[in-house]
Design a protein around this motif. Sequence first.
Motif, PDB file in Angstrom:
ATOM      1  N   GLU A   1      24.903  30.758  18.107  1.00  0.00           N
ATOM      2  CA  GLU A   1      25.174  32.196  18.082  1.00  0.00           C
ATOM      3  C   GLU A   1      25.789  32.611  16.746  1.00  0.00           C
ATOM      4  N   GLU A   2      26.628  31.768  16.162  1.00  0.00           N
ATOM      5  CA  GLU A   2      27.191  32.072  14.843  1.00  0.00           C
ATOM      6  C   GLU A   2      26.075  32.319  13.824  1.00  0.00           C
ATOM      7  N   THR A   3      25.070  31.451  13.857  1.00  0.00           N
ATOM      8  CA  THR A   3      23.938  31.594  12.924  1.00  0.00           C
ATOM      9  C   THR A   3      23.147  32.861  13.226  1.00  0.00           C
ATOM     10  N   LEU A   4      22.954  33.157  14.500  1.00  0.00           N
ATOM     11  CA  LEU A   4      22.203  34.356  14.880  1.00  0.00           C
ATOM     12  C   LEU A   4      22.908  35.627  14.424  1.00  0.00           C
ATOM     13  N   GLN A   5      24.223  35.629  14.429  1.00  0.00           N
ATOM     14  CA  GLN A   5      24.980  36.827  14.095  1.00  0.00           C
ATOM     15  C   GLN A   5      25.059  37.084  12.599  1.00  0.00           C
ATOM     16  N   ARG A   6      24.831  36.055  11.786  1.00  0.00           N
ATOM     17  CA  ARG A   6      24.970  36.192  10.337  1.00  0.00           C
ATOM     18  C   ARG A   6      23.639  36.554   9.686  1.00  0.00           C
ATOM     19  N   ASP A   7      23.743  37.140   8.492  1.00  0.00           N
ATOM     20  CA  ASP A   7      22.579  37.338   7.618  1.00  0.00           C
ATOM     21  C   ASP A   7      21.432  38.044   8.345  1.00  0.00           C
ATOM     22  N   SER A   8      21.656  39.280   8.760  1.00  0.00           N
ATOM     23  CA  SER A   8      20.662  40.010   9.556  1.00  0.00           C
ATOM     24  C   SER A   8      19.353  40.245   8.806  1.00  0.00           C
ATOM     25  N   ALA A   9      19.385  40.215   7.469  1.00  0.00           N
ATOM     26  CA  ALA A   9      18.146  40.396   6.698  1.00  0.00           C
ATOM     27  C   ALA A   9      17.126  39.309   7.020  1.00  0.00           C
ATOM     28  N   PHE A  10      17.599  38.170   7.558  1.00  0.00           N
ATOM     29  CA  PHE A  10      16.714  37.039   7.839  1.00  0.00           C
ATOM     30  C   PHE A  10      16.428  36.892   9.336  1.00  0.00           C
ATOM     31  N   ASP A  11      16.615  37.962  10.085  1.00  0.00           N
ATOM     32  CA  ASP A  11      16.477  37.870  11.549  1.00  0.00           C
ATOM     33  C   ASP A  11      15.120  37.358  12.001  1.00  0.00           C
TER      34      ASP A  11
ATOM     35  N   THR B   1      28.581  16.468  14.674  1.00  0.00           N
ATOM     36  CA  THR B   1      29.749  17.283  14.316  1.00  0.00           C
ATOM     37  C   THR B   1      29.363  18.756  14.370  1.00  0.00           C
ATOM     38  N   ASP B   2      30.369  19.626  14.360  1.00  0.00           N
ATOM     39  CA  ASP B   2      30.079  21.060  14.327  1.00  0.00           C
ATOM     40  C   ASP B   2      29.287  21.423  13.076  1.00  0.00           C
ATOM     41  N   ASP B   3      29.637  20.806  11.951  1.00  0.00           N
ATOM     42  CA  ASP B   3      28.902  21.080  10.710  1.00  0.00           C
ATOM     43  C   ASP B   3      27.433  20.698  10.848  1.00  0.00           C
ATOM     44  N   SER B   4      27.169  19.548  11.464  1.00  0.00           N
ATOM     45  CA  SER B   4      25.768  19.117  11.577  1.00  0.00           C
ATOM     46  C   SER B   4      24.992  20.030  12.518  1.00  0.00           C
ATOM     47  N   ILE B   5      25.658  20.563  13.561  1.00  0.00           N
ATOM     48  CA  ILE B   5      24.981  21.505  14.461  1.00  0.00           C
ATOM     49  C   ILE B   5      24.657  22.798  13.716  1.00  0.00           C
ATOM     50  N   ARG B   6      25.623  23.304  12.960  1.00  0.00           N
ATOM     51  CA  ARG B   6      25.369  24.525  12.174  1.00  0.00           C
ATOM     52  C   ARG B   6      24.216  24.296  11.201  1.00  0.00           C
ATOM     53  N   LEU B   7      24.202  23.129  10.578  1.00  0.00           N
ATOM     54  CA  LEU B   7      23.133  22.828   9.623  1.00  0.00           C
ATOM     55  C   LEU B   7      21.777  22.779  10.315  1.00  0.00           C
ATOM     56  N   LEU B   8      21.708  22.149  11.480  1.00  0.00           N
ATOM     57  CA  LEU B   8      20.437  22.098  12.203  1.00  0.00           C
ATOM     58  C   LEU B   8      19.943  23.506  12.536  1.00  0.00           C
ATOM     59  N   ALA B   9      20.861  24.395  12.921  1.00  0.00           N
ATOM     60  CA  ALA B   9      20.469  25.773  13.230  1.00  0.00           C
ATOM     61  C   ALA B   9      19.948  26.485  11.988  1.00  0.00           C
TER      62      ALA B   9
ATOM     63  N   LYS C   1      14.682  33.738  12.839  1.00  0.00           N
ATOM     64  CA  LYS C   1      15.541  33.167  13.892  1.00  0.00           C
ATOM     65  C   LYS C   1      14.843  33.033  15.243  1.00  0.00           C
ATOM     66  N   VAL C   2      13.549  33.312  15.298  1.00  0.00           N
ATOM     67  CA  VAL C   2      12.890  33.300  16.608  1.00  0.00           C
ATOM     68  C   VAL C   2      12.899  31.894  17.219  1.00  0.00           C
ATOM     69  N   GLY C   3      12.909  30.859  16.399  1.00  0.00           N
ATOM     70  CA  GLY C   3      13.013  29.501  16.933  1.00  0.00           C
ATOM     71  C   GLY C   3      14.323  29.294  17.666  1.00  0.00           C
ATOM     72  N   LEU C   4      15.401  29.817  17.091  1.00  0.00           N
ATOM     73  CA  LEU C   4      16.713  29.718  17.740  1.00  0.00           C
ATOM     74  C   LEU C   4      16.759  30.558  19.013  1.00  0.00           C
ATOM     75  N   ILE C   5      16.087  31.693  18.994  1.00  0.00           N
ATOM     76  CA  ILE C   5      16.024  32.532  20.193  1.00  0.00           C
ATOM     77  C   ILE C   5      15.299  31.789  21.318  1.00  0.00           C
ATOM     78  N   MET C   6      14.203  31.136  20.994  1.00  0.00           N
ATOM     79  CA  MET C   6      13.486  30.354  22.002  1.00  0.00           C
ATOM     80  C   MET C   6      14.306  29.158  22.469  1.00  0.00           C
ATOM     81  N   LEU C   7      15.109  28.594  21.563  1.00  0.00           N
ATOM     82  CA  LEU C   7      16.002  27.500  21.954  1.00  0.00           C
ATOM     83  C   LEU C   7      16.926  27.952  23.085  1.00  0.00           C
ATOM     84  N   LEU C   8      17.443  29.178  22.991  1.00  0.00           N
ATOM     85  CA  LEU C   8      18.317  29.703  24.040  1.00  0.00           C
ATOM     86  C   LEU C   8      17.573  29.840  25.363  1.00  0.00           C
ATOM     87  N   GLY C   9      16.269  30.064  25.280  1.00  0.00           N
ATOM     88  CA  GLY C   9      15.472  30.098  26.504  1.00  0.00           C
ATOM     89  C   GLY C   9      15.409  28.737  27.179  1.00  0.00           C
ATOM     90  N   HIS C  10      15.504  27.657  26.384  1.00  0.00           N
ATOM     91  CA  HIS C  10      15.447  26.297  26.926  1.00  0.00           C
ATOM     92  C   HIS C  10      16.828  25.763  27.289  1.00  0.00           C
TER      93      HIS C  10
END
Length: 437
Positions: A346-356, A308-316, A359-368
């Motif tokens: 991308e929603e997760t990447l855009q939120r909560d910039s103090a924790f940027d 579900t969309d919720d489960s994808i957001r949670l995994l991110a 997010k490098v794992g998610l950035i590398m995910l986009l590379g894959h």
Amino acid sequence: MDNPQSTESKTAPVDPLQPVAEVLRGEDPDVICKRHNISRDELDRRVEEFKRAGRQMALADDFTVNRAGRNDPCPCGSGKKYKKCCLPRHEEVRQIIPGEMLRKKEEKAKLQESLVKDIGRGFDLLVSKDFAKARKLATSLLATCPEDDRLHDIVVSACMATGDYDEALRTCRRRWQVAVEEKEFFQTNDHYKREGADRQEHVHFFSPSVWLEKFWMAQRARAYAEQFPMGEDANLKKLVARLDVANDLKRFPGRQEEGFEERRAALEPVLDELMEAGPAAIPHLLPLTYNFTWASLFVPDLLAAFDTDDSIRLLAELSMFRLPFFAQKCLENLERMGPRVIPLVEETLQRDSAFDELKVGLIMLLGHLPGPESFGILTRWIDHENPYIVDWTAEAMQLHGNPEAAPYVEKARARLEELSKIGGAIRELAEDQEQSQ
């Protein structure tokens, strides 16, 4: 008679170590001498005295912490007997260091030894799930050692396990702020602010990144408690509780991926039931993720199965917990789900910039997950103010094999190289200054 209100009497005394601090920061000695109206010989004398005192303090710390019998193995780890190794040096220390200083340092060393044992006991209580006792013990020790992050960690872990997310969040936010402040102070002053100029106060700080991770976990835990309320389904609660057997190291001695597969095979019937329960199981599964356990490693696969969309957001979001193996499993599941996860990532990447930086794992995910959508997101991250993030974004861009990535990557590399040169120049300056003294 001299006027007691004269200008000289009202002038604040100058710290004799201030010129030394300026030398250690790499400033020009001649400028320092002029600024403080002292001779170069006097400045050199103060610097040498400071170094001598530092060497004595280091020897004293070694002497007081590493107590051993004459025929015991030397605490330095050389393999020799103490009397044939460090004992002569420690006896020299006894002659050099004032008795009162040694007494204070030995008292501090005894406190440290006792504290280490108590901290070990606190973590043992967490493992045995006696959370109330663990929190009580750590809180009582914090009364005398308020700047020991190991104790704060025990408190946070106990709070997270018992659902006191507000207190966990307050503690993590405060300790992250302290860690940032202390790191910046140490880089300038070569000691921590809260240990005092004489370094007598007990401190034990985690790095800012460690507290940032814990801060994120506590924030998410509090948010999830509201977003995914537990409900009254006793059967689901019992099912999730059965996963706890995976943490039995006697029953499951296996490690790494082999250990995980061994546990998954044994718990397959429970996992099948949880998959059939679907997203209704999420509120019961999430608390498993707030501390690393073997049971927590089942959660990413279950969330991905719910699809579900919720489960994808949670995994991110959970991938940013950066717990061993757990974050990797979150990212592997997202990658297997394919390009459809990109907008939610991308929603997760855009939120909560103090924790940027988490997010490098998610950035590398986009590379894959190469394609125009993920490439466009990376182009917006390649200019991030944090060089650490820039480096990972450039790495992710290169995975796309897109010729359009070249100018972005070259620009990023040039920026990182320039920062590296600046850092290297600063280190060389400090080393040259040290050698000249």
